[in-house]
Motif scaffolding. Structure first.
Motif, PDB file in Angstrom:
ATOM      1  N   ALA A  29       0.881  -1.187   0.000  1.00  0.00           N
ATOM      2  CA  ALA A  29       0.000   0.000   0.000  1.00  0.00           C
ATOM      3  C   ALA A  29       0.910   1.227   0.000  1.00  0.00           C
ATOM      4  CB  ALA A  29      -0.906  -0.025   1.215  1.00  0.00           C
TER       5      ALA A  29
ATOM      6  N   ASN B 167      -4.444   4.753  -3.181  1.00  0.00           N
ATOM      7  CA  ASN B 167      -5.730   5.196  -2.646  1.00  0.00           C
ATOM      8  C   ASN B 167      -6.341   6.383  -3.359  1.00  0.00           C
ATOM      9  OD1 ASN B 167      -4.323   3.791  -0.390  1.00  0.00           O
ATOM     10  ND2 ASN B 167      -6.253   4.256   0.646  1.00  0.00           N
TER      11      ASN B 167
ATOM     12  N   LYS C 113       0.507   4.595  -0.827  1.00  0.00           N
ATOM     13  CA  LYS C 113       0.080   6.006  -0.804  1.00  0.00           C
ATOM     14  C   LYS C 113       1.105   6.884  -0.083  1.00  0.00           C
ATOM     15  CE  LYS C 113      -2.818   5.411   3.326  1.00  0.00           C
ATOM     16  NZ  LYS C 113      -3.117   3.969   3.416  1.00  0.00           N
TER      17      LYS C 113
ATOM     18  N   ARG D 136       4.283   7.258   7.257  1.00  0.00           N
ATOM     19  CA  ARG D 136       3.873   8.183   6.201  1.00  0.00           C
ATOM     20  C   ARG D 136       4.033   9.619   6.667  1.00  0.00           C
ATOM     21  NH1 ARG D 136       0.393   3.945   5.169  1.00  0.00           N
ATOM     22  NH2 ARG D 136      -1.063   4.520   6.803  1.00  0.00           N
TER      23      ARG D 136
ATOM     24  N   MET E 263      -3.458  -5.083   7.694  1.00  0.00           N
ATOM     25  CA  MET E 263      -2.527  -4.005   7.398  1.00  0.00           C
ATOM     26  C   MET E 263      -1.284  -4.194   8.293  1.00  0.00           C
ATOM     27  SD  MET E 263      -5.302  -0.988   6.643  1.00  0.00           S
ATOM     28  CE  MET E 263      -5.736  -0.484   8.273  1.00  0.00           C
ATOM     29  N   SER E 264      -0.426  -3.169   8.333  1.00  0.00           N
ATOM     30  CA  SER E 264       0.846  -3.327   9.044  1.00  0.00           C
ATOM     31  C   SER E 264       0.687  -3.815  10.483  1.00  0.00           C
ATOM     32  CB  SER E 264       1.610  -1.999   9.058  1.00  0.00           C
ATOM     33  OG  SER E 264       2.008  -1.660   7.756  1.00  0.00           O
TER      34      SER E 264
ATOM     35  N   MET F 179     -13.304  -7.116   0.591  1.00  0.00           N
ATOM     36  CA  MET F 179     -12.230  -6.434   1.321  1.00  0.00           C
ATOM     37  C   MET F 179     -12.806  -5.656   2.485  1.00  0.00           C
ATOM     38  SD  MET F 179     -11.529  -2.859   1.328  1.00  0.00           S
ATOM     39  CE  MET F 179     -10.035  -2.199   0.656  1.00  0.00           C
TER      40      MET F 179
ATOM     41  N   ARG G  14      -2.692  -5.886   2.856  1.00  0.00           N
ATOM     42  CA  ARG G  14      -2.300  -4.605   2.251  1.00  0.00           C
ATOM     43  C   ARG G  14      -1.410  -3.857   3.244  1.00  0.00           C
ATOM     44  NH1 ARG G  14      -7.924  -4.718   2.472  1.00  0.00           N
ATOM     45  NH2 ARG G  14      -7.674  -3.042   3.977  1.00  0.00           N
ATOM     46  N   ILE G  15      -0.121  -3.815   2.928  1.00  0.00           N
ATOM     47  CA  ILE G  15       0.849  -3.320   3.901  1.00  0.00           C
ATOM     48  C   ILE G  15       1.544  -2.055   3.408  1.00  0.00           C
ATOM     49  CG2 ILE G  15       2.858  -3.955   5.298  1.00  0.00           C
ATOM     50  CD1 ILE G  15       0.394  -5.793   5.728  1.00  0.00           C
ATOM     51  N   GLY G  16       1.455  -0.990   4.202  1.00  0.00           N
ATOM     52  CA  GLY G  16       2.092   0.274   3.855  1.00  0.00           C
ATOM     53  C   GLY G  16       3.280   0.574   4.759  1.00  0.00           C
ATOM     54  N   THR G  17       2.967   1.068   5.949  1.00  0.00           N
ATOM     55  CA  THR G  17       3.987   1.526   6.903  1.00  0.00           C
ATOM     56  C   THR G  17       5.114   0.523   7.139  1.00  0.00           C
ATOM     57  OG1 THR G  17       2.116   2.569   7.996  1.00  0.00           O
ATOM     58  CG2 THR G  17       4.218   2.652   9.145  1.00  0.00           C
TER      59      THR G  17
ATOM     60  N   ILE H 194      -7.185   0.921  -4.069  1.00  0.00           N
ATOM     61  CA  ILE H 194      -7.696   0.445  -2.770  1.00  0.00           C
ATOM     62  C   ILE H 194      -8.392   1.544  -1.961  1.00  0.00           C
ATOM     63  CG2 ILE H 194      -5.970  -1.419  -2.639  1.00  0.00           C
ATOM     64  CD1 ILE H 194      -4.395   0.258  -0.630  1.00  0.00           C
TER      65      ILE H 194
ATOM     66  N   VAL I  68     -11.626  -2.634   5.691  1.00  0.00           N
ATOM     67  CA  VAL I  68     -10.687  -1.803   6.438  1.00  0.00           C
ATOM     68  C   VAL I  68     -11.264  -1.714   7.852  1.00  0.00           C
ATOM     69  CG1 VAL I  68      -9.461   0.410   6.515  1.00  0.00           C
ATOM     70  CG2 VAL I  68     -10.341  -0.435   4.336  1.00  0.00           C
TER      71      VAL I  68
END
Ligand SMILES: *Cc1c(COP(=O)(O)O)cnc(C)c1O
Length: 238
Positions: A34, A57, A36, A226, A201-202, A161, A217-220, A79, A163
């Motif tokens: 992820a 996103n 963004k 961020r 997520m993370s 999906m 869905r992994i961002g951080t 997403i 969140v």
């Protein structure tokens, strides 16, 4: 300094551990980055470390990256929340869309999907936290929307999906993932041919995998924290 490559490896190890603990094949969990707020350079760094699937996103921000990285065969997922005036560009530029939460969006995405591309791969977003601010259909309405999506000629329904609400209480969080698993299994029992349960997520990928997530869905955990303001080169959030 921690590099994206080492963070990515760490996330992969977490996925493997969580899958094993749940008695699942680690290969049954796909990792979506992820991305963004992260610049194209960061994504390229992740690509070079082996990451091929990215989720964005915000449309304009995503398009900047799709253009900047057009030399790489990245699989792009949308997403974020979907506004109806954005459906055309989403349908033209992404392979997957995770957040279908109403019929109008499904109709418009299908109509705008170019014939030259394969059907858009989609998930129905389910709201398992009951928060008014979160998008997604109520769990009881998921089958109705799934049926509608399945009828759209240029969409291929892959799954659902969520969140979920971030909560410090693990049991509550686990309950939301559990509810997703139930909705997913009910849909399969009703004859929907699904292979994607997009959640985790993370902070909570272990719980999500324990409850059957097939795509996290992994961002951080991959890119680091961020920044609050997005870099100017990525444009406005419109
Ligand atoms: C940002 C985002 C993620 C990743 O969140 P992290 O906590 O940074 O891993 C996953 N899914 C969606 C829909 C997001 O917007």
């Amino acid at each position: 300094m921690t590099t994206i490559a080492s963070r990515l490896q760490n996330v992969k190890n977490r996925i493997i551990e969580a899958a094993k603990k749940a008695g699942r094949d680690p290969e049954s969990v796909q990792l979506l980055a992820a991305s963004k707020t992260n610049t194209p350079d960061k994504l390229r760094e992740a690509w070079e470390a082996g990451q091929t699937v990215f989720g964005e996103n915000y449309l304009q921000e995503g398009l900047v990256k799709i253009r900047a990285l057009s030399d790489l065969p990245i699989e792009w997922h949308f997403i974020g929340p979907i506004q109806s005036n954005k459906t055309k560009l989403i349908a033209e530029n992404f392979s997957w869309v995770h957040g279908i939460d109403r019929e109008k969006i499904a109709t418009r995405l299908s109509a705008a999907r170019p014939e030259s591309l394969p059907p858009l791969q989609v998930c129905v977003q389910v709201n398992v936290s009951g928060e008014i601010t979160k998008s997604g259909v109520d769990p009881e309405k998921a089958a109705e929307l799934a049926a509608f999506v399945s009828e759209q000629p240029r969409l291929q329904l892959r799954g659902i999906m969520a969140v979920p609400e971030l909560t410090a209480v693990t049991a509550l969080q686990r309950e939301q993932f559990q509810m997703m698993r139930e909705v997913y299994e009910q849909l399969q029992q009703q004859g929907f041919n699904l292979d994607t349960l997009s959640m985790g997520m993370s902070e909570d990928l272990e719980n999500a995998i324990a409850e059957g997530a097939t795509m996290v869905r992994i961002g951080t955990a991959i890119f680091g924290p961020r920044r609050y303001a997005i870099p100017e080169e990525l444009g406005s959030r419109q």
